[in-house]
Design an enzyme around this catalytic site. Structure first.
Site: not given
Ligand code: AMP
Length: 280
Positions: A33-34, A36-37, A147, A150, A153, A184-185
């Protein structure tokens, strides 16, 4: 905060909350988690009485040769981050808990998944929609948070929820970025120092495209602007750069107007995606 690993534990905890009249929010993630999450989680904690976060590296959304095995995992760090924000329940199931050995049902959204990332990651969105559908059925939340990072998605999940009459409100949340613009990723941690320094070029190139779009450029012209700008950073190997309609995800081509400019590009061994939205 409770950390649970089984569907039954989630169902029981959510049912107890419902019994007290609580509203339920769900934030599905792959973990590591970062900020963004965390922005999605803060939103859910603010909007809902009980927030469930799922941390599950879903194997069915990774293709052959993708980074399933290397994908960062840090349940302890994730748990402290969730706890600090006020998350109520962290659901971290095993693959065996999520999928029966003979699981044979797939949720598949057509058309919207054909272009953009879908063209380069066959089966990816089927993996995403199947696991998100399962998580929605397990948690039965009032709201689920995704988010805009994506973007495809988000649009695909909205369509699934509409088409299957799933009683949940899908909430899209803005992309959280580093100060230099890099979205952020969890995958940013794969970048070398040199690649990290080059990485903001992707968002900068998209911004140049957005400026052109605001001045009336067509989709095709916008794509050329972004491609030229990104070519200034030779470390990037673009996979696609596309200006699409924000809802249908169809390429705008010779039309101008509201659009999402989306791109995927490799930086060394890391595949980055980003997008910007241009309103009408
Ligand atoms: P993930 O763990 O990459 O599957 O992301 C989980 C959720 O967090 C998804 O809905 C992503 O779109 C969202 N997310 C990932 N990175 C960001 C970001 N930088 N800003 C906002 N939401 C994000």
């Amino acid at each position: 905060m409770r950390i649970v690993g089984t569907k039954q534990q989630v169902r029981d905890a959510v049912a107890a909350g419902r019994g007290e009249g609580k509203t339920i929010g769900l934030v599905p993630t792959l973990g590591a988690l970062h900020e963004g999450h965390l922005s999605l989680m803060r939103r859910s904690v603010a909007d809902c009485d009980l927030t469930v976060v799922s941390v599950f590296v879903n194997p069915t959304q990774f293709g052959p040769g993708e980074d399933l095995d290397e994908y960062p995992r840090d349940l302890e760090g994730d748990a402290s981050a969730c706890e600090a924000i006020g998350v109520d329940l962290l659901f971290a199931p095993t693959v065996e808990e999520m999928y029966a050995d003979d699981a044979s049902t797939v949720v598949s959204v057509s058309e919207l998944t054909e272009g953009l990332c879908g063209a380069y990651r066959p089966g990816h969105f089927d993996g995403v929609t199947t696991v998100v559908c399962k998580l929605l059925n397990i948690v039965l939340p009032d709201r689920a948070y995704f988010g805009e990072k994506d973007y495809q998605q988000l649009v695909v999940i909205r369509r699934m929820v509409r088409d299957l009459d799933i009683p949940v409100e899908v909430v899209g949340c803005p992309t959280v970025r580093e100060d230099d613009g890099l979205a952020l990723s969890s995958r940013n941690r794969y970048l070398s120092e040199e690649e990290r320094a080059a990485a903001p070029a992707l968002h900068q190139a998209l911004q140049r495209g957005a400026e052109a779009a605001r001045e009336g450029a067509t989709g095709r012209e916008v794509e050329r602007v972004v491609a030229r700008a990104l070519a200034q950073e030779p470390l990037f190997r673009p996979q696609y750069i596309q200006a699409v309609h924000p809802e249908t995800l169809k390429p705008l081509g010779d039309e101008a107007g509201p659009m999402v400019i989306a791109a995927a590009a490799h930086l060394g061994g890391t595949r980055l995606i980003d997008n910007v939205r241009v309103e009408g």
